[in-house]
Design an enzyme around this catalytic site. Structure first.
Site, short mmCIF file in Angstrom:
data_model
loop_
_atom_site.label_atom_id
_atom_site.label_comp_id
_atom_site.label_asym_id
_atom_site.label_seq_id
_atom_site.Cartn_x
_atom_site.Cartn_y
_atom_site.Cartn_z
N LYS A 93 6.35 5.11 1.35
CA LYS A 93 5.89 6.73 0.97
C LYS A 93 5.96 7.59 2.03
O LYS A 93 6.21 8.79 1.69
CB LYS A 93 4.44 6.38 0.15
CG LYS A 93 4.50 5.67 -1.09
CD LYS A 93 2.80 5.09 -1.38
CE LYS A 93 3.14 4.17 -2.68
NZ LYS A 93 1.77 3.70 -3.21
N GLN A 123 -4.31 3.55 -1.13
CA GLN A 123 -3.39 2.42 -1.73
C GLN A 123 -4.24 1.35 -2.27
O GLN A 123 -5.48 0.96 -1.67
CB GLN A 123 -2.79 2.05 -0.31
CG GLN A 123 -1.81 0.70 -0.77
CD GLN A 123 -0.61 1.30 -1.52
OE1 GLN A 123 0.16 2.35 -1.41
NE2 GLN A 123 -0.27 0.62 -2.65
N ASP A 180 -2.10 9.95 -8.06
CA ASP A 180 -1.62 8.70 -8.74
C ASP A 180 -2.02 8.80 -10.12
O ASP A 180 -1.76 7.92 -10.96
CB ASP A 180 -2.51 7.46 -8.10
CG ASP A 180 -1.74 6.58 -7.30
OD1 ASP A 180 -0.43 6.75 -7.41
OD2 ASP A 180 -2.20 5.90 -6.41
#
Ligand code: NDP
Length: 304
Positions: A57, A101, A124
């Site tokens: 990422k 994460q 997200d």
């Protein structure tokens, strides 16, 4: 490509490269207006797969011109420490996107951490404000994997209105938001899960199949109506012929000849997820700076 040839491969690598090129242009335009989009990635603990995801990422962000900030906390970090970091990032106006994460170490309540992220920075799309907004058809940040699937479907089929879509899997990350996006695109949506009865027969009615089950090659030719478009979200590592392989939830060799179009694994949905994360970061930066979304940008385009 609006009329698919039989068994056509949906090339996620090519489409994700296109998305990243669009994001690169959008980042340059924002920078010209004095806004440098920035993504903070928080990693707690030593999970090796998570380290790889975070590295990818951060690398991708650099490639499109997004500033990335990496925060690594030890596995024994307390929930309070993680929440304090999230609060600090929420309050930092130079940070537009925050990604924690998953999975978090077991002693930390994941929901509490995700709910602590400012919904405007929730790239997200997991905060209940964004989940609820998606279900209401509001213009919110949408989870990256289903958003990537929608882009692939639109590029393949054009208008999705009136199509019967079957989503196999009902996770919060993939299945449920996928179903909401398809409904938002005027599909007739059926969601199958482990308790569904007659799953195969229901799936065989679908014009569009999205498989997000986590079971290697579970979906074979018996599940597929000839001419369907199949999106395989599954990523499963198996041992076969003495080799380690990545396979999807769809038995590609048996299903491809039946389909109008299908994603391969790898090289289908996988590359789209990071590309859409970059797109969400740009969208978040635009919204935080009051810059209007352009016609081609994700949220409206993905959800409508
Ligand atoms: P989950 O394990 O959270 O969800 C799996 C879903 O499949 C559940 O809803 C479960 O039903 C359903 N299911 C299990 N067995 C069956 C069955 N026999 N028939 C019908 N439905 C069944 O997985 P995720 O949604 O997180 O991920 C799914 C797959 O997608 C995985 O392979 C994962 O690796 C991959 N993935 C890929 C991403 C990418 O970037 N390409 C991103 C995220 C995930 P129930 O709810 O009843 O238990």
């Amino acid at each position: 490509m609006n009329s698919a040839a039989p068994g056509q491969l949906i090339d996620g690598k090519a489409v994700s490269a296109q998305v990243l090129a669009e994001v690169t242009a959008d980042v340059a335009a924002l920078k010209a207006q004095g806004v440098e989009p920035a993504l903070a990635v928080v990693l707690v603990g030593d999970d090796p797969a998570s380290h790889v995801y975070v590295r990818n990422k951060v690398l991708r962000a650099g490639e499109v011109g997004i500033r990335s900030l990496e925060y690594r906390l030890p596995a024994e970090a307390s929930a309070a420490e993680v929440l304090a970091l999230v609060a600090e990032l929420n309050g930092d106006a130079s940070v537009h996107g925050i990604l924690v994460q998953l999975p978090l170490p077991k002693h930390i309540d994941e929901t509490a951490v995700l709910q602590a992220i400012d919904p405007a920075k929730d790239v997200d799309g997991f905060h209940s404000e964004n989940v609820g907004g998606l279900s209401q058809g509001r213009d919110v940040l949408v989870p990256c994997t289903p958003a990537g699937c929608m882009r692939l479907l639109r590029d393949t089929l054009g208008d999705l209105s009136g199509k019967h879509a079957v989503v196999i899997g009902r996770s919060n990350i993939v299945g449920k938001p996928m179903a909401a996006l398809l409904l938002g695109a005027d599909c007739t949506v059926t969601v199958l899960h482990s308790r569904s009865k007659n799953a195969q027969a229901l799936c065989r009615k679908a014009d569009i199949v999205v498989a997000a089950v986590g079971r290697p090659r579970m979906i074979d030719a018996e599940w597929i109506k000839p001419g369907a478009v199949v999106i395989d979200v599954g990523i499963n590592r198996i041992e076969e012929d003495g080799k380690s392989r990545l396979v999807g939830d769809v038995d590609f060799a048996k299903v491809q000849p039946l389909t109008a179009a299908i994603t391969p694994v790898p090289g289908g949905v996988g590359p789209m997820t990071i590309a859409l994360l970059m797109q969400n970061t740009v969208t978040a930066a635009r919204q935080q700076h009051g810059t209007h979304l352009s016609a081609g940008t994700p949220l409206q385009a993905v959800a409508q």
